[in-house]
Every structure is written in C-alpha cells, then in structure tokens.
Scaffold this active site. Structure first.
Site, PDB file in Angstrom:
ATOM      1  N   LYS A 242     -63.964  41.080 -79.004  1.00  0.00           N
ATOM      2  CA  LYS A 242     -64.887  42.022 -78.344  1.00  0.00           C
ATOM      3  C   LYS A 242     -64.215  42.719 -77.165  1.00  0.00           C
ATOM      4  CE  LYS A 242     -68.363  39.121 -77.634  1.00  0.00           C
ATOM      5  NZ  LYS A 242     -69.696  38.630 -77.260  1.00  0.00           N
TER       6      LYS A 242
ATOM      7  N   GLY B  61     -60.412  39.036 -67.264  1.00  0.00           N
ATOM      8  CA  GLY B  61     -61.234  39.579 -68.338  1.00  0.00           C
ATOM      9  C   GLY B  61     -61.570  41.052 -68.172  1.00  0.00           C
TER      10      GLY B  61
ATOM     11  N   GLU C 124     -73.175  33.370 -76.880  1.00  0.00           N
ATOM     12  CA  GLU C 124     -73.966  34.137 -75.911  1.00  0.00           C
ATOM     13  C   GLU C 124     -74.909  33.213 -75.127  1.00  0.00           C
ATOM     14  OE1 GLU C 124     -73.918  37.478 -75.157  1.00  0.00           O
ATOM     15  OE2 GLU C 124     -72.092  37.514 -76.340  1.00  0.00           O
TER      16      GLU C 124
ATOM     17  N   SER D 152     -61.572  36.277 -78.475  1.00  0.00           N
ATOM     18  CA  SER D 152     -62.665  37.092 -79.006  1.00  0.00           C
ATOM     19  C   SER D 152     -62.089  38.476 -79.244  1.00  0.00           C
ATOM     20  CB  SER D 152     -63.779  37.168 -77.956  1.00  0.00           C
ATOM     21  OG  SER D 152     -64.643  38.250 -78.214  1.00  0.00           O
TER      22      SER D 152
ATOM     23  N   LYS E  22     -74.626  45.703 -68.781  1.00  0.00           N
ATOM     24  CA  LYS E  22     -73.253  45.227 -68.898  1.00  0.00           C
ATOM     25  C   LYS E  22     -72.777  45.229 -70.351  1.00  0.00           C
ATOM     26  CE  LYS E  22     -70.870  41.020 -67.640  1.00  0.00           C
ATOM     27  NZ  LYS E  22     -69.548  41.471 -67.300  1.00  0.00           N
TER      28      LYS E  22
ATOM     29  N   ASP F 118     -53.693  44.187 -62.870  1.00  0.00           N
ATOM     30  CA  ASP F 118     -54.490  43.821 -61.696  1.00  0.00           C
ATOM     31  C   ASP F 118     -53.516  43.809 -60.510  1.00  0.00           C
ATOM     32  OD1 ASP F 118     -55.606  42.183 -59.644  1.00  0.00           O
ATOM     33  OD2 ASP F 118     -56.963  41.286 -61.106  1.00  0.00           O
TER      34      ASP F 118
END
Ligand SMILES: NC(=O)c1ccc[n+]([C@@H]2O[C@H](COP(=O)([O-])OP(=O)(O)OC[C@H]3O[C@@H](n4cnc5c(N)ncnc54)[C@H](O)[C@@H]3O)[C@@H](O)[C@H]2O)c1
Length: 377
Positions: free
Chosen positions: A148, A111, A250, A146, A157, A50
């Site tokens: 994911k 993230g 979620e 996670s 998304k 970033d």
C-alpha cells in the site's frame, strides 16, 4: 564487515510478487552492493531522504558513485506534508534531474517518506522501480511489509493511493536506534496489533523483546521485525492488496487514524492505533463477548508500550467520531447511515467476520461513541 554484523534475508510474497527483504544489525555497509546487484542497469538513483538521515545518505551516495548517478530530494516528513502536492513537486524535481524510465526512486526514511516515494515511483512514467530503506520501526516492521502506498486528502488520512511493489527492501537495524524513545515505543504498537489479531503465540516473544529494548536495542528490533514479517506474510501472500483477509491489519486503525487527525499531529500514528485498539476491544467486549482476560491482554501489551490510562491524550471525541465516519474502509461492507465498518475480535487471534474472509463488521455510531468515552473520556 565488522564481527557484530548480522544479516538476514526474507522473501516477502504478495501473490506472485516476491520481494527480497535484507535486514540486520550493521547492514549499511553492504547495501551499495545489494543495490548494484539488484539494479545494475539503472541510470539515476533518486533518493527521497528524511533530513535526519542526511549523513546516512551521504555515506551511501559516496559508495554508490560512480556506478550510478545519485541525487537526492530532502523532505521533512509530517502528516500535513504527506499529500499530492508533495508527490507532484517531487516528480517535477525528479524529471528536472534527469530521472528516466530506467531510474530508481530510493526511500530513505520512515513510513511517511516510504509512502510518498511509493506514490512517486508508481506514478512517474506510469511506474519506475522503487527501493525502500526504512529507518523507523513503523517503516521497517509494518509499512514496507505491505504494497500500500498512499497520501492524505483534506478529508482524511491515506485516502489517495495505490498498490506498488518495491524491487528491494533493505534495513540496517542500527538506523532505528536513533528514533526517539516515545516514537519507538509507540511504533511497536503495530507489532502488538499483529500479536492480538493473528499471532497470540508471539505474546511472550513480544514482551521479551520489549524488555530487551533497554539492554540491546538493535537485537530487540530484530525480534520485532521477525514478529512483523511472520505475522503479516501468511495473510499478505494470499491477499496482497489487503482487500479481504488482510484487512485484519486495520485493527485499531479506524479510530486510530481519526485520533491522529483530530489531535492535529500531537498523537503519533502508533500511539493513536494503540488507543484505537483499546476502543475496538471495548466494542468487541460489548458486542462480541470478548473475554475480560482478552481485554486484559490488550491492556498488558499496551501497558508494556507506555499506553496506559494515565497517558491518555486529550482529544476532541466529537471530532474523532466525525472523522471515523469518513474512514476509508467504508464501502467494503454494507453499513447503515449510522454505522461504521470496524475490525473487531471475538477473542485474541480470532477476528469477527461479516461474511467468510471479510473481517469487518458494522458498528452503530452510538456504540462507538460509548467506547470512545470509556477509553478516552
Ligand atoms: N503502507 C502501509 O501499509 C503503512 C503502514 C503503516 C504506516 N504507514 C504510514 O507511515 C507513516 C508513519 O510512519 P513513521 O512512524 O515511520 O513516521 P515518519 O516517517 O513521519 O517518521 C517519524 C519521525 O521519525 C523521524 N525519523 C525517521 N527516521 C529516523 C531515525 N532513524 N532516527 C531518528 N528519527 C527518525 C522522522 O523525521 C519523523 O520525525 C504514516 O503516514 C502511515 O500512514 C503506512
């Protein structure tokens, strides 16, 4: 290391997979050693950075050379840029810079950077090593706890993704202290979600950490990180791919993702999930008799993060409803054409299941629309 340095190590467990997570206030100076110890045989470390962390990258790169060949790709994170084009472009750049099967992708950012780096590491040469150096609360407390990894499609998304484990995670909590106050506060929504869904006993620790933020931000962040790991780990150890019990995380995301997209990026992820949880709580009260007291717990936790009726965003509720219908939790449970699958609560800490171990229930679209109007109208 300076006297104020405090360093901790937790092992993240996802089934058989164990990942060391080093965190602490003032950890940065120790990270090159951690990488040398954990990745000694690597040739190239390709950082996905970033741009706001460019100075941090330069400091790390100086210490990592000459043990590794170090290079970087800078990326301006946004939900619009988090797509397969970005992943493909970065993979092309990686190969052009000499990345091999022995190389490591290092994500230095929040993230968004973590997810794109995760996709690149998972796909390049069918999988090379990945290190996460998260620099935002969402990244540090949630995303890296996670497996994911995902990017967005035009239709919604995180619709394109996979599961991929990093080799190592390290976070200097001082990095997180430069995140803008609004982003920091709303990012903590994910921690409130953990309290509401799995860890009601942590409410006091959560509210104390929220108050500590103005006094000793880095130490407060340490508390939040511990709440994040402790809440997520028991479920993720058993359900590392978050397809059963861990779908509870979620909570608030079905509506939250839709708000994020419908607002064209003006409502951030954390804030959007906060509103999503308030909508889910309203539906839980209507359908599952969630108590007024538990609804109050939602309002109290969100209020501590600045999410109040006075701050509700102006979003097109019809657009939110349409986007919810495309949510990526479709298919986990049987839903009629006018129903959406959502995580709902019977009480704080007790999730409603459509069958044992499946914390999703079908919600009629008209009930969803009513709750959207009550909370956001
Ligand atoms: N894999 C998962 O399970 C998971 C979980 C939660 C969120 N996510 C994903 O994470 C993304 C959101 O993460 P995020 O909130 O970190 O967003 P982000 O990475 O886009 O960062 C938000 C903003 O903070 C800036 N920033 C980053 N580090 C900073 C620092 N140290 N100081 C100042 N500014 C800084 C960024 O430049 C950006 O402007 C979403 O795309 C979401 O889908 C994934």
């Amino acid at each position: 290391m300076p006297a104020s340095v405090s360093v901790h190590l937790r092992q993240l467990e996802f089934g058989e997979t164990r990942i060391p997570y080093h965190y602490g206030v003032g950890l940065e100076g120790g990270i090159p050693d951690l990488l040398r110890q954990g990745l000694g045989d690597a040739d190239v470390l390709l950082f996905l950075v970033d741009g706001r962390l460019a100075d941090t990258y330069q400091r790390l790169a100086r210490q990592l050379r000459p043990a590794f060949e170090v290079s970087s790709v800078e990326f301006e994170p946004s939900e619009y840029a988090k797509n397969l084009n970005a992943v493909g472009d970065i993979m092309e750049q990686a190969v052009a810079r000499g990345v091999t099967r022995k190389s490591v992708i290092v994500a230095l950012g929040g993230g968004t950077i973590g997810n794109i780096a995760g996709m690149v590491a998972a796909l390049l040469f069918r999988g090379i090593r990945l290190v996460h150096l998260p620099t935002t609360p969402v990244g540090a407390f949630d995303s890296v706890i996670s497996l994911k990894q995902a990017v967005n499609l035009t239709a919604g998304k995180n619709l394109c993704g996979t599961f991929f484990a990093p080799t190592l995670v390290a976070c200097d909590l001082d990095w997180l202290t430069t995140v803008p106050a609004r982003l920091l506060r709303t990012s903590l929504v994910e921690m409130a979600k953990n309290v509401l869904t799995t860890s009601p006993g942590q409410e006091r620790k959560f509210l104390a950490a929220t108050e500590l933020l103005t006094v000793d931000q880095a130490r407060a962040l340490e508390s939040f990180l511990e709440i994040g790991i402790s809440a997520k780990q028991p479920l993720l150890r058993a359900d590392g791919k978050e397809k059963r019990e861990a779908l509870v995380f979620e909570y608030g995301h079905t509506v939250g993702h839709a708000i994020e997209l419908a607002s064209a990026g003006t409502v951030g992820h954390g804030e959007a999930v906060g509103w999503g949880m308030l909508v889910a709580a309203e539906i839980s009260r209507a359908r599952l008799d969630l108590s007024a007291e538990d609804l109050g717990t939602h309002t109290r936790l969100m209020g501590a993060l600045g999410i109040t009726r006075a701050t509700r965003p102006a979003v097109d509720l019809a657009a939110v409803g349409e986007l919810v219908a495309k949510d990526n939790k479709r298919g986990y449970i049987a839903c009629g054409p006018d129903e959406v699958a959502m995580v709902l609560l019977r009480s704080v800490g007790e999730v409603a299941c459509s069958e044992p171990g499946m914390p999703l229930v079908p919600v009629p679209v008209e009930v969803l629309d009513g709750a959207l109007r009550t909370v956001l109208g």
